[in-house]
Design a protein around this motif. Structure first.
Motif, PDB file in Angstrom:
ATOM      1  N   THR A   1       9.651   9.703   2.979  1.00  0.00           N
ATOM      2  CA  THR A   1       8.965   8.330   3.559  1.00  0.00           C
ATOM      3  C   THR A   1       8.099   8.624   4.736  1.00  0.00           C
ATOM      4  N   LEU A   2       8.565   9.326   5.815  1.00  0.00           N
ATOM      5  CA  LEU A   2       8.011   9.239   6.929  1.00  0.00           C
ATOM      6  C   LEU A   2       6.586  10.015   7.087  1.00  0.00           C
ATOM      7  N   ARG A   3       6.363  11.062   5.812  1.00  0.00           N
ATOM      8  CA  ARG A   3       5.300  11.597   5.578  1.00  0.00           C
ATOM      9  C   ARG A   3       4.196  10.685   4.962  1.00  0.00           C
ATOM     10  N   LYS A   4       4.735   9.877   4.062  1.00  0.00           N
ATOM     11  CA  LYS A   4       3.965   8.919   3.471  1.00  0.00           C
ATOM     12  C   LYS A   4       3.447   7.780   4.397  1.00  0.00           C
ATOM     13  N   ILE A   5       4.088   7.325   5.606  1.00  0.00           N
ATOM     14  CA  ILE A   5       4.006   6.557   6.570  1.00  0.00           C
ATOM     15  C   ILE A   5       2.731   7.120   7.278  1.00  0.00           C
ATOM     16  N   CYS A   6       2.944   8.338   7.897  1.00  0.00           N
ATOM     17  CA  CYS A   6       2.131   9.033   8.794  1.00  0.00           C
ATOM     18  C   CYS A   6       0.873   9.198   8.066  1.00  0.00           C
ATOM     19  N   THR A   7       0.716   9.664   7.086  1.00  0.00           N
ATOM     20  CA  THR A   7      -0.596   9.822   6.186  1.00  0.00           C
ATOM     21  C   THR A   7      -1.385   8.600   5.971  1.00  0.00           C
ATOM     22  N   PHE A   8      -0.553   7.603   5.647  1.00  0.00           N
ATOM     23  CA  PHE A   8      -1.358   6.179   5.648  1.00  0.00           C
ATOM     24  C   PHE A   8      -1.907   5.754   6.951  1.00  0.00           C
ATOM     25  N   PHE A   9      -1.140   5.864   7.958  1.00  0.00           N
ATOM     26  CA  PHE A   9      -1.666   5.611   9.252  1.00  0.00           C
ATOM     27  C   PHE A   9      -2.683   6.467   9.901  1.00  0.00           C
ATOM     28  N   GLY A  10      -2.626   7.936   9.669  1.00  0.00           N
ATOM     29  CA  GLY A  10      -3.342   8.692  10.014  1.00  0.00           C
ATOM     30  C   GLY A  10      -2.790   9.299  11.320  1.00  0.00           C
ATOM     31  N   VAL A  11      -1.652   9.585  11.404  1.00  0.00           N
ATOM     32  CA  VAL A  11      -0.886   9.966  12.733  1.00  0.00           C
ATOM     33  C   VAL A  11       0.034  10.906  12.303  1.00  0.00           C
ATOM     34  N   ASP A  12       0.244  11.885  13.412  1.00  0.00           N
ATOM     35  CA  ASP A  12       1.484  12.843  13.256  1.00  0.00           C
ATOM     36  C   ASP A  12       2.906  12.321  13.348  1.00  0.00           C
ATOM     37  N   GLU A  13       3.620  12.993  12.709  1.00  0.00           N
ATOM     38  CA  GLU A  13       5.123  12.696  12.825  1.00  0.00           C
ATOM     39  C   GLU A  13       5.577  12.910  14.217  1.00  0.00           C
ATOM     40  N   GLU A  14       5.116  13.726  15.047  1.00  0.00           N
ATOM     41  CA  GLU A  14       5.803  13.974  16.257  1.00  0.00           C
ATOM     42  C   GLU A  14       5.056  12.692  17.314  1.00  0.00           C
ATOM     43  N   GLU A  15       3.762  12.136  16.822  1.00  0.00           N
ATOM     44  CA  GLU A  15       3.129  11.243  17.607  1.00  0.00           C
ATOM     45  C   GLU A  15       3.813   9.800  17.574  1.00  0.00           C
TER      46      GLU A  15
ATOM     47  N   SER B   1       0.747  -1.193   0.089  1.00  0.00           N
ATOM     48  CA  SER B   1       0.041  -0.020   0.016  1.00  0.00           C
ATOM     49  C   SER B   1       0.717   1.235   0.018  1.00  0.00           C
ATOM     50  N   LEU B   2       1.928   1.321   0.731  1.00  0.00           N
ATOM     51  CA  LEU B   2       2.859   2.469   0.824  1.00  0.00           C
ATOM     52  C   LEU B   2       3.917   2.488  -0.334  1.00  0.00           C
ATOM     53  N   ASP B   3       4.053   1.522  -1.151  1.00  0.00           N
ATOM     54  CA  ASP B   3       5.070   1.263  -2.158  1.00  0.00           C
ATOM     55  C   ASP B   3       6.510   1.317  -1.531  1.00  0.00           C
ATOM     56  N   ILE B   4       6.808   0.836  -0.496  1.00  0.00           N
ATOM     57  CA  ILE B   4       8.048   0.739   0.291  1.00  0.00           C
ATOM     58  C   ILE B   4       8.622  -0.484   0.190  1.00  0.00           C
ATOM     59  N   ASN B   5       9.822  -0.747  -0.195  1.00  0.00           N
ATOM     60  CA  ASN B   5      10.419  -1.992  -0.206  1.00  0.00           C
ATOM     61  C   ASN B   5      10.499  -2.763   1.206  1.00  0.00           C
ATOM     62  N   ARG B   6      10.139  -4.023   1.102  1.00  0.00           N
ATOM     63  CA  ARG B   6      10.025  -4.657   2.204  1.00  0.00           C
ATOM     64  C   ARG B   6      11.149  -4.826   3.335  1.00  0.00           C
ATOM     65  N   GLN B   7      12.347  -5.090   2.703  1.00  0.00           N
ATOM     66  CA  GLN B   7      13.510  -5.196   3.263  1.00  0.00           C
ATOM     67  C   GLN B   7      13.734  -3.805   4.104  1.00  0.00           C
TER      68      GLN B   7
ATOM     69  N   GLY C   1       2.141  12.206  -2.209  1.00  0.00           N
ATOM     70  CA  GLY C   1       3.523  12.707  -2.880  1.00  0.00           C
ATOM     71  C   GLY C   1       3.195  13.085  -4.325  1.00  0.00           C
ATOM     72  N   ASP C   2       4.200  12.747  -5.103  1.00  0.00           N
ATOM     73  CA  ASP C   2       4.259  13.123  -6.548  1.00  0.00           C
ATOM     74  C   ASP C   2       3.384  12.540  -7.308  1.00  0.00           C
ATOM     75  N   ASP C   3       2.716  12.920  -8.356  1.00  0.00           N
ATOM     76  CA  ASP C   3       1.738  12.120  -9.264  1.00  0.00           C
ATOM     77  C   ASP C   3       2.282  10.958  -9.840  1.00  0.00           C
TER      78      ASP C   3
ATOM     79  N   LYS D   1      13.932  -2.843   8.218  1.00  0.00           N
ATOM     80  CA  LYS D   1      14.890  -2.138   9.192  1.00  0.00           C
ATOM     81  C   LYS D   1      14.179  -1.102   9.919  1.00  0.00           C
ATOM     82  N   TYR D   2      13.102  -0.514   9.499  1.00  0.00           N
ATOM     83  CA  TYR D   2      12.306   0.574  10.593  1.00  0.00           C
ATOM     84  C   TYR D   2      11.627  -0.446  11.473  1.00  0.00           C
ATOM     85  N   LEU D   3      11.112  -1.401  11.201  1.00  0.00           N
ATOM     86  CA  LEU D   3      10.362  -2.154  12.329  1.00  0.00           C
ATOM     87  C   LEU D   3      11.473  -2.804  13.292  1.00  0.00           C
TER      88      LEU D   3
END
Length: 275
Positions: free
Chosen positions: A55-69, A33-39, A151-153, A43-45
């Protein structure tokens, strides 16, 4: 050398990310869904790396949370999610006497709808989303799923904004009040003309909400509900949703005509069409 505070922040981020992934069927589904490489995502996990700002903005937008949170202390983050889940799982987000009991009157409107409105942050474009109205006891509840490109179109990655609320009838209008599923950043209020036909396809009305841009400006616009039925292929229907130019084939001609109704000369009030 990584400071202890930075190391702890990475640990909290990875724990919070694992917690958010737990609300989905699999990590692989999240990565697709995020179009992020699993490997890289692993590493983030595993607290081995932190994402770039984009990438952080994509993750936060997808999960509906703020970057600070998402970087906050893990137990505090877990408590925040629990509070939000408790709020949205409650059948009474407002006092019981706020809206009249209209479940019987609105029973024929139960089901799924494509919902269209002019985008407040992308001039000339239409947001196409999905809303479901369901009965719970003496209440009609609503859930809306908004699929927006991240992000970008050129990128084929999308985030899902989720809204939850309730619906009632009053003064010959149907009202829907919703708020965002996780972040609770704003409310959406819609007032729609009912249909007096046994079968109907479109419902017209007005919506008042908050734009998704950085300024979070209030806006009002025409809104159109297209009835799909009480049972649909949700996955296929959702993939047809996003933000489209007003003349795109994804926007039916009947919807386009309803969205482009302008006030008569000398008038300033938006009034939804009756046709």
């Amino acid at each position: 050398m990584v400071s202890s505070s930075s190391s702890q922040s990475m640990q909290d981020f990875s724990q919070n990310l694992r917690l958010l992934c737990g609300y989905y069927k699999s990590v692989a589904k999240v990565c697709r869904s995020l179009d992020i490489n699993r490997q890289q995502f692993n590493k983030y996990l595993g607290a081995q790396a932190t994402p770039s700002s984009f990438t952080l903005r994509k993750i936060c937008t997808f999960f509906g949370v703020d970057e600070e949170e998402i970087f906050s202390e893990h137990e505090s983050f877990r408590a925040l999610l629990n509070r939000q889940r408790t709020t949205r799982e409650s059948d009474s987000p407002v006092p019981a006497d706020f809206s009249p009991s209209s479940a019987q009157a609105l029973s024929k409107y139960q089901g799924y709808y494509f919902v269209y409105l002019m985008s407040p942050s992308a001039p000339g474009e239409v947001i196409k989303s999905i809303t479901r109205l369901t009965r719970s006891g003496e209440k009609i509840l609503s859930k809306t799923y908004e699929r927006m490109r991240l992000g970008d179109d050129q990128l084929k990655s999308f985030g899902i904004n989720k809204y939850r609320g309730f619906c009632f009838a009053s003064s010959d209008l149907i009202y829907i009040v919703e708020r965002e599923y996780l972040s609770s950043r704003g409310y959406i209020w819609s007032a729609i003309y009912p249909s007096y036909r046994s079968r109907f396809r479109f419902l017209n009305g007005l919506v008042l909400g908050v734009s998704g841009d950085n300024f979070r400006r209030p806006f009002g616009a025409h809104i159109v509900f297209e009835y799909l039925g009480e049972s649909i292929d949700m996955r296929n229907a959702l993939t047809s949703c996003s933000c489209f130019p007003i003349d795109a084939p994804e926007i039916p001609n009947e919807v386009r005509a309803r969205l482009l109704v302008h006030p008569p000369e000398g008038e300033f009030n938006l009034v939804p069409p009756l046709f």
